[in-house]
Design a protein around this motif. Structure first.
Motif, PDB file in Angstrom:
ATOM      1  N   SER A   1      14.082  16.434  -5.585  1.00 14.15           N
ATOM      2  CA  SER A   1      13.480  15.096  -5.643  1.00 14.15           C
ATOM      3  C   SER A   1      13.870  14.264  -4.425  1.00 14.15           C
ATOM      4  N   LYS A   2      15.010  14.577  -3.813  1.00 13.82           N
ATOM      5  CA  LYS A   2      15.414  13.829  -2.616  1.00 13.82           C
ATOM      6  C   LYS A   2      14.445  14.102  -1.470  1.00 13.82           C
ATOM      7  N   ASP A   3      14.055  15.356  -1.319  1.00 16.50           N
ATOM      8  CA  ASP A   3      13.097  15.691  -0.263  1.00 16.50           C
ATOM      9  C   ASP A   3      11.755  15.024  -0.525  1.00 16.50           C
ATOM     10  N   ALA A   4      11.379  14.969  -1.792  1.00 13.40           N
ATOM     11  CA  ALA A   4      10.129  14.297  -2.150  1.00 13.40           C
ATOM     12  C   ALA A   4      10.216  12.811  -1.778  1.00 13.40           C
ATOM     13  N   GLU A   5      11.371  12.216  -2.067  1.00 11.67           N
ATOM     14  CA  GLU A   5      11.566  10.797  -1.724  1.00 11.67           C
ATOM     15  C   GLU A   5      11.480  10.584  -0.216  1.00 11.67           C
ATOM     16  N   ILE A   6      12.072  11.498   0.526  1.00 11.25           N
ATOM     17  CA  ILE A   6      12.055  11.373   1.986  1.00 11.25           C
ATOM     18  C   ILE A   6      10.621  11.449   2.497  1.00 11.25           C
ATOM     19  N   VAL A   7       9.872  12.422   1.973  1.00  9.76           N
ATOM     20  CA  VAL A   7       8.469  12.560   2.384  1.00  9.76           C
ATOM     21  C   VAL A   7       7.700  11.282   2.054  1.00  9.76           C
ATOM     22  N   ASP A   8       7.877  10.773   0.830  1.00  8.86           N
ATOM     23  CA  ASP A   8       7.189   9.533   0.432  1.00  8.86           C
ATOM     24  C   ASP A   8       7.531   8.393   1.390  1.00  8.86           C
ATOM     25  N   THR A   9       8.802   8.291   1.703  1.00 10.64           N
ATOM     26  CA  THR A   9       9.266   7.184   2.549  1.00 10.64           C
ATOM     27  C   THR A   9       8.700   7.289   3.954  1.00 10.64           C
ATOM     28  N   ILE A  10       8.692   8.507   4.505  1.00  4.31           N
ATOM     29  CA  ILE A  10       8.143   8.687   5.854  1.00  4.31           C
ATOM     30  C   ILE A  10       6.661   8.318   5.866  1.00  4.31           C
ATOM     31  N   ILE A  11       5.937   8.740   4.834  1.00  3.12           N
ATOM     32  CA  ILE A  11       4.498   8.448   4.789  1.00  3.12           C
ATOM     33  C   ILE A  11       4.255   6.933   4.730  1.00  3.12           C
ATOM     34  N   VAL A  12       4.971   6.276   3.847  1.00  2.00           N
ATOM     35  CA  VAL A  12       4.786   4.824   3.705  1.00  2.00           C
ATOM     36  C   VAL A  12       5.157   4.106   5.005  1.00  2.00           C
ATOM     37  N   MET A  13       6.263   4.523   5.596  1.00  2.00           N
ATOM     38  CA  MET A  13       6.691   3.882   6.840  1.00  2.00           C
ATOM     39  C   MET A  13       5.643   4.071   7.937  1.00  2.00           C
ATOM     40  N   ALA A  14       5.146   5.301   8.073  1.00  2.00           N
ATOM     41  CA  ALA A  14       4.130   5.573   9.098  1.00  2.00           C
ATOM     42  C   ALA A  14       2.899   4.706   8.857  1.00  2.00           C
ATOM     43  N   GLN A  15       2.483   4.614   7.596  1.00  2.00           N
ATOM     44  CA  GLN A  15       1.298   3.810   7.280  1.00  2.00           C
ATOM     45  C   GLN A  15       1.528   2.347   7.631  1.00  2.00           C
ATOM     46  N   LYS A  16       2.715   1.840   7.329  1.00  2.00           N
ATOM     47  CA  LYS A  16       3.009   0.435   7.627  1.00  2.00           C
ATOM     48  C   LYS A  16       3.058   0.173   9.118  1.00  2.00           C
ATOM     49  N   LEU A  17       3.541   1.173   9.857  1.00  2.00           N
ATOM     50  CA  LEU A  17       3.649   0.999  11.312  1.00  2.00           C
ATOM     51  C   LEU A  17       2.346   1.356  12.025  1.00  2.00           C
ATOM     52  N   GLY A  18       1.346   1.750  11.269  1.00  2.00           N
ATOM     53  CA  GLY A  18       0.063   2.106  11.867  1.00  2.00           C
ATOM     54  C   GLY A  18       0.101   3.410  12.648  1.00  2.00           C
ATOM     55  N   LEU A  19       1.008   4.314  12.241  1.00  2.00           N
ATOM     56  CA  LEU A  19       1.108   5.608  12.919  1.00  2.00           C
ATOM     57  C   LEU A  19       0.352   6.666  12.130  1.00  2.00           C
ATOM     58  N   GLU A  20      -0.241   7.598  12.857  1.00  4.03           N
ATOM     59  CA  GLU A  20      -0.834   8.747  12.186  1.00  4.03           C
ATOM     60  C   GLU A  20       0.297   9.622  11.676  1.00  4.03           C
ATOM     61  N   ILE A  21      -0.030  10.454  10.695  1.00  3.07           N
ATOM     62  CA  ILE A  21       1.014  11.314  10.155  1.00  3.07           C
ATOM     63  C   ILE A  21       0.470  12.718   9.906  1.00  3.07           C
TER      64      ILE A  21
END
Ligand code: C2E
Ligand code: MG
Ligand code: MG
Ligand code: MG
Length: 287
Positions: A214-234
C-alpha cells in the motif's frame, strides 16, 4: 581453524575482486571496440495512451550485440561506460541515431511522434551539451519538439542553478525534457520546483508493487496528483498487467510504457506498429 578459514576467505574474496576488476577492464576494452565495429543498436519501446489507444511516442533503449557475449543489456554496460567516460561517445551516437531514425519514420509518412532518449548525468553536465544537441538536430533535420530528453534526478543534485539554466535552454529550443525513474533518487522536491521539465516518469519499481504494497500505491497516487497540480505530463513505467493499467486509469494517468503493451523492439518492428497503430507483441491493442 578460524585463522585458516579467515585466510581462505580473504584469498577467496580478493580473487573474486580481481575477477571482477578483470571483467570490467575487459568490458571497457570491448566497449571501445564496439563503437568502432558498430555493435550497438537502438531498440524502441512504445509509449502508449490507453485512453485514445494510440502510440504517442517511443523510447530509444540501447543494446550491445557482442560477437562473443551475445546481446548485452544496458544495465550491464552503461555503468562501465559511465565510469570510463565512454558514455559521452556512446550517448552522442544514441541521440544522433534516435533523431535520424525518427526523421526517417516521418519521411516515410508515418505520423510524427517524439522519440525519448536517455541522457546520462555525465553527458548532461558537459559544457557543450546544448550546442551538441542543436548540431545533431540540424544534421538530422529533426524538429526539436520531436526530441524528448530523459534526465535523472541526480542532475539536480550537482549544481542546481546550472541544471536549471541548461534545461531552460533546451526547452527554449523546443526540446522536451523528462525526469526518468522519478521517486528513486535522493534529490529534494524543492530542487524540482525551478526545473522547467515537461514530464515525470514514475519508476517501474513503484508500479510493480501497487497491488502488493500500500505504501507503493500511496507513492504512485502522490506522484500523479503532484504532477497534475504542477501541470506536468506523467508516464508510468513498467506496466505489466491489466490491473496496473486499470489502477492508473482510475487516477487519470493514461500514458504508459510496459510489457503489457510491448517490450522494447527493433526499429523495423516499431515501424510495423506505427503503420497499423498496433501493438504487435501482446496483441493487446484493440485498434
Ligand atoms: P529506463 O530508461 O528507465 O528504461 C526502462 C527500462 O525498463 C528498459 O530496460 C525497459 O526494457 C524496461 N521495461 C519497460 N517496460 C517494462 C516492464 O513492463 N517490465 C519490466 N520488468 N521492465 C520493463 P533496458 O532497456 O534494459 O534499459 C535499462 C536502463 O538502461 C534504462 O532504464 C536506462 O536507464 C539505461 N539505458 C538504456 N538505454 C540507454 C541509453 O541509450 N543511454 C543511457 N545513458 N542509458 C540507457
Ligand atoms: Mg528512460
Ligand atoms: Mg533510467
Ligand atoms: Mg526509467
Amino acid at each position: 581453524r578460524a585463522k585458516d578459514r579467515g585466510k581462505n576467505q580473504y584469498c577467496y574474496y580478493s580473487e573474486d575482486m580481481n575477477a571482477r576488476m578483470l571483467e570490467e577492464l575487459t568490458l571497457e576494452h570491448e566497449l571501445r571496440k564496439a563503437m568502432e565495429n558498430n555493435e550497438f543498436e537502438l531498440y524502441y519501446q512504445p509509449q502508449y495512451d490507453f485512453v485514445t489507444e494510440c502510440i504517442i511516442g517511443n523510447e530509444a533503449l540501447i543494446r550491445w550485440h557482442n560477437p562473443f557475449r551475445g546481446t548485452v543489456a544496458p544495465d550491464v554496460f552503461i555503468p562501465i561506460a559511465e565510469e570510463t567516460g565512454l558514455i559521452l561517445q556512446i550517448g552522442e551516437w544514441v541521440i544522433r541515431e534516435a533523431c535520424h531514425q525518427n526523421k526517417q519514420w516521418q519521411n516515410q509518412g508515418l505520423a510524427p511522434r517524439p522519440v525519448a532518449v536517455n541522457v546520462s548525468p555525465l553527458q548532461f553536465l558537459q559544457n557543450d551539451f546544448v550546442p551538441k544537441i542543436e548540431k545533431i538536430l540540424r544534421e538530422t533535420g529533426l524538429e526539436p519538439k520531436y526530441l524528448d530528453l530523459e534526465i535523472t534526478e541526480s542532475i539536480a543534485m550537482t549544481d542546481i542553478n546550472e541544471a536549471v539554466k541548461k534545461v531552460k535552454r533546451l526547452r527554449d529550443l523546443g526540446i522536451q525534457v523528462s525526469i526518468d525513474d522519478f521517486g528513486t533518487g535522493y534529490s529534494s522536491l524543492s530542487n524540482f520546483r525551478d526545473l522547467p521539465i515537461n514530464k515525470l516518469k514514475i519508476d517501474r519499481s513503484f508500479i510493480s508493487r501497487i497491488h502488493e504494497d500500500s505504501k507503493d500505491a500511496e507513492i504512485v497516487d502522490t506522484i500523479i496528483v503532484m504532477a497534475q497540480k504542477l501541470g506536468l505530463e506523467i508516464i508510468a513505467e513498467g506496466v505489466e498487467t491489466k490491473e496496473h493499467m486499470q489502477y492508473l486509469k482510475e487516477r487519470n494517468c493514461k500514458i504508459a510504457q510496459g510489457y503489457l503493451f510491448s517490450k522494447p523492439v527493433k526499429a523495423l518492428d516499431i515501424e510495423q506498429m506505427l503503420k497499423n497503430n498496433h501493438l504487435l507483441i501482446k496483441g493487446y491493442c484493440t485498434k
